[in-house]
Design a protein around this motif. Structure first.
Motif, PDB file in Angstrom:
ATOM      1  N   VAL A   7     -11.702  -6.251   5.512  1.00 51.10           N
ATOM      2  CA  VAL A   7     -10.963  -6.033   6.756  1.00 51.10           C
ATOM      3  C   VAL A   7     -11.514  -4.819   7.503  1.00 51.10           C
ATOM      4  CG1 VAL A   7      -8.714  -5.438   7.718  1.00 51.10           C
ATOM      5  CG2 VAL A   7      -8.879  -7.140   5.905  1.00 51.10           C
ATOM      6  N   LYS A  10     -14.621  -5.726   9.366  1.00 51.31           N
ATOM      7  CA  LYS A  10     -14.294  -6.528  10.553  1.00 51.31           C
ATOM      8  C   LYS A  10     -13.776  -5.633  11.679  1.00 51.31           C
ATOM      9  CE  LYS A  10     -13.152 -10.881   8.169  1.00 51.31           C
ATOM     10  NZ  LYS A  10     -13.960 -11.818   8.980  1.00 51.31           N
ATOM     11  N   CYS A  11     -12.943  -4.682  11.329  1.00 56.52           N
ATOM     12  CA  CYS A  11     -12.387  -3.777  12.339  1.00 56.52           C
ATOM     13  C   CYS A  11     -13.485  -2.937  12.984  1.00 56.52           C
ATOM     14  CB  CYS A  11     -11.333  -2.881  11.705  1.00 56.52           C
ATOM     15  SG  CYS A  11      -9.811  -3.736  11.226  1.00 56.52           S
ATOM     16  N   LEU A  14     -15.478  -5.118  15.366  1.00 55.23           N
ATOM     17  CA  LEU A  14     -14.689  -5.410  16.557  1.00 55.23           C
ATOM     18  C   LEU A  14     -14.737  -4.258  17.547  1.00 55.23           C
ATOM     19  CD1 LEU A  14     -12.555  -7.014  18.200  1.00 55.23           C
ATOM     20  CD2 LEU A  14     -10.814  -5.853  16.812  1.00 55.23           C
ATOM     21  N   MET A  15     -14.494  -3.047  17.068  1.00 52.43           N
ATOM     22  CA  MET A  15     -14.463  -1.895  17.964  1.00 52.43           C
ATOM     23  C   MET A  15     -15.839  -1.595  18.533  1.00 52.43           C
ATOM     24  SD  MET A  15     -11.631   0.654  16.204  1.00 52.43           S
ATOM     25  CE  MET A  15     -12.174   0.438  14.495  1.00 52.43           C
ATOM     26  N   ALA A 197     -10.760   2.666   9.439  1.00 52.19           N
ATOM     27  CA  ALA A 197     -11.149   1.665  10.434  1.00 52.19           C
ATOM     28  C   ALA A 197      -9.985   0.732  10.766  1.00 52.19           C
ATOM     29  CB  ALA A 197     -12.348   0.858   9.927  1.00 52.19           C
ATOM     30  N   LEU A 198      -9.249   0.301   9.749  1.00 52.78           N
ATOM     31  CA  LEU A 198      -8.083  -0.548   9.968  1.00 52.78           C
ATOM     32  C   LEU A 198      -7.029   0.185  10.793  1.00 52.78           C
ATOM     33  CD1 LEU A 198      -6.324  -3.046   9.514  1.00 52.78           C
ATOM     34  CD2 LEU A 198      -5.708  -2.106   7.269  1.00 52.78           C
ATOM     35  N   ALA A 201      -8.236   0.369  14.485  1.00 53.15           N
ATOM     36  CA  ALA A 201      -8.213  -0.944  15.130  1.00 53.15           C
ATOM     37  C   ALA A 201      -6.778  -1.320  15.494  1.00 53.15           C
ATOM     38  CB  ALA A 201      -8.826  -1.994  14.209  1.00 53.15           C
ATOM     39  N   HIS A 202      -5.839  -1.051  14.584  1.00 53.24           N
ATOM     40  CA  HIS A 202      -4.427  -1.312  14.859  1.00 53.24           C
ATOM     41  C   HIS A 202      -3.934  -0.417  15.989  1.00 53.24           C
ATOM     42  CE1 HIS A 202      -0.047  -0.792  14.248  1.00 53.24           C
ATOM     43  NE2 HIS A 202      -0.085  -2.077  13.975  1.00 53.24           N
ATOM     44  N   CYS A 206      -3.316  -3.136  18.655  1.00 51.87           N
ATOM     45  CA  CYS A 206      -2.044  -3.752  18.252  1.00 51.87           C
ATOM     46  C   CYS A 206      -0.808  -2.912  18.552  1.00 51.87           C
ATOM     47  CB  CYS A 206      -2.061  -4.065  16.752  1.00 51.87           C
ATOM     48  SG  CYS A 206      -3.450  -5.070  16.210  1.00 51.87           S
ATOM     49  N   LEU A 229      -2.800  -8.467  14.086  1.00 52.08           N
ATOM     50  CA  LEU A 229      -3.825  -8.281  13.057  1.00 52.08           C
ATOM     51  C   LEU A 229      -4.589  -9.585  12.812  1.00 52.08           C
ATOM     52  CD1 LEU A 229      -1.996  -5.978  10.487  1.00 52.08           C
ATOM     53  CD2 LEU A 229      -3.852  -5.363  12.043  1.00 52.08           C
ATOM     54  N   ILE A 232      -7.390  -9.794  15.257  1.00 48.81           N
ATOM     55  CA  ILE A 232      -8.518  -8.947  14.884  1.00 48.81           C
ATOM     56  C   ILE A 232      -9.401  -9.641  13.857  1.00 48.81           C
ATOM     57  CG2 ILE A 232      -9.162  -6.811  13.699  1.00 48.81           C
ATOM     58  CD1 ILE A 232      -6.805  -5.452  15.027  1.00 48.81           C
TER      59      ILE A 232
END
Length: 236
Positions: A7, A10-11, A14-15, A197-198, A201-202, A206, A229, A232
Motif C-alpha cells: 500500500v 502505491k501511495c 500516486l502522489m 506514505a499512507l 496519501a490519506h 481522503c 482508500l 487510491i
C-alpha cells in the motif's frame, strides 16, 4: 507488514504521478522525530544504519494544506537536500519558504532552488527553568520568535511554521509508531516509510480539512472529488 509495504508503494506512486507542477505561494517545512528498532543512544557499531533516530521531513502549502513533499531519513545535510530536491520536482515557479533554524536548510535551499525562492527562518527563543527530573517530559517553553531573512525578499507576515507543526501533531496522533513512550515504534525503516506514505496519501486525497471543507488536492485543483482508500489502491 507486507500489505502495508504494498500500500505504501502505491501511495508513493500516486502522489508522484498526481502532484506535479503545483502552484504554491507559501510553503512551510519542518522535521519530526521517531526511531526504528531502538533509540539512538542504544545503537552500537554492529547495528544496521537503519536503526536509531529517523526524522520525517515535511513540506506543507499554507493555503491549500497540501503536503507536496516529504522524506524519511537521518537528520543530516544529505537527507535535507534530497527532501528539498523532491519538493522542487513537485512545485513550479517561485514561492516563499519558511523553516526553523536548522542550519543545513540554508546551504541546501540555495543549492536546490538557487534564486527561485524567497526564504526565511522562524527562530524560536526558549527560556524559563524546568523542574529538576522533568527534562524528559517538559522541554523549555518558547518565550518568543525571531524572523531571519536568508534569501530573496520574503514577506514577513506569512513567515511561520504553525501549519507544518500542526501537521506534525496530527502525525503523532494518527500513527502509533510516532507516539512517544510506547512499544508501537517501527521495527524496520521500510515499514516506517510505508506508513508515512499512507498517512500523507490519506491526508492529501481522503481527509476533508475542517477549514477548507474539502481535501487539500481539491483545494489545489488536482481533483474535483474526495477520494476513498479504495480509489487510491485502484489507481495502481
Amino acid at each position: 507488514m507486507r500489505l502495508l509495504n504494498v500500500v505504501g508503494e502505491k501511495c508513493m506512486r500516486l502522489m508522484q504521478e498526481k502532484m506535479k507542477n503545483l502552484d504554491c505561494r507559501h510553503i512551510q517545512v519542518d522535521e519530526i522525530w521517531s526511531f526504528v528498532g531502538k533509540k539512538q543512544k542504544r545503537v552500537t557499531l554492529k547495528d544496521s544504519s537503519e536503526l536509531g533516530d529517523q526524522y520525517t521531513f515535511v513540506a506543507i502549502d499554507a493555503e491549500t494544506k497540501l503536503v507536496p513533499a516529504f522524506r524519511v531519513g537521518k537528520r543530516d545535510g544529505l537527507t535535507t537536500r534530497r527532501f528539498l530536491e523532491g519538493l522542487s520536482e513537485t512545485v513550479s515557479g517561485k514561492f516563499q519558504l519558511t523553516s526553523d533554524a536548522y542550519r543545513p536548510y540554508i546551504e541546501s535551499v540555495e543549492r536546490v532552488f538557487g534564486a527561485d525562492v524567497d526564504y526565511a527562518q522562524m527562530i524560536k527563543v526558549f527560556g524559563g527553568s524546568i523542574e529538576p527530573g522533568r527534562e524528559r517530559y517538559s522541554p523549555a517553553s518558547c518565550v518568543g520568535t525571531q524572523v531571519s531573512i536568508i534569501q530573496g525578499r520574503p514577506e514577513r507576515e506569512p513567515v511561520s511554521t504553525s501549519y507544518v507543526e500542526r501537521q506534525n501533531l496530527t502525525m503523532r496522533m494518527s500513527m502509533r509508531r510516532f507516539t512517544r513512550l510506547t512499544n508501537g515504534f517501527s521495527k524496520s525503516l521500510k515499514n516506517l516509510k510505508a506508513a508515512v506514505a499512507l498517512h500523507f496519501a490519506h491526508h492529501n486525497f481522503c481527509r476533508v480539512h475542517s477549514t477548507l471543507k474539502c481535501t487539500p488536492v481539491m483545494e489545489a485543483g488536482i481533483t474535483d472529488r474526495v477520494w476513498s482508500l479504495k480509489d487510491i489502491l485502484r489507481v495502481w
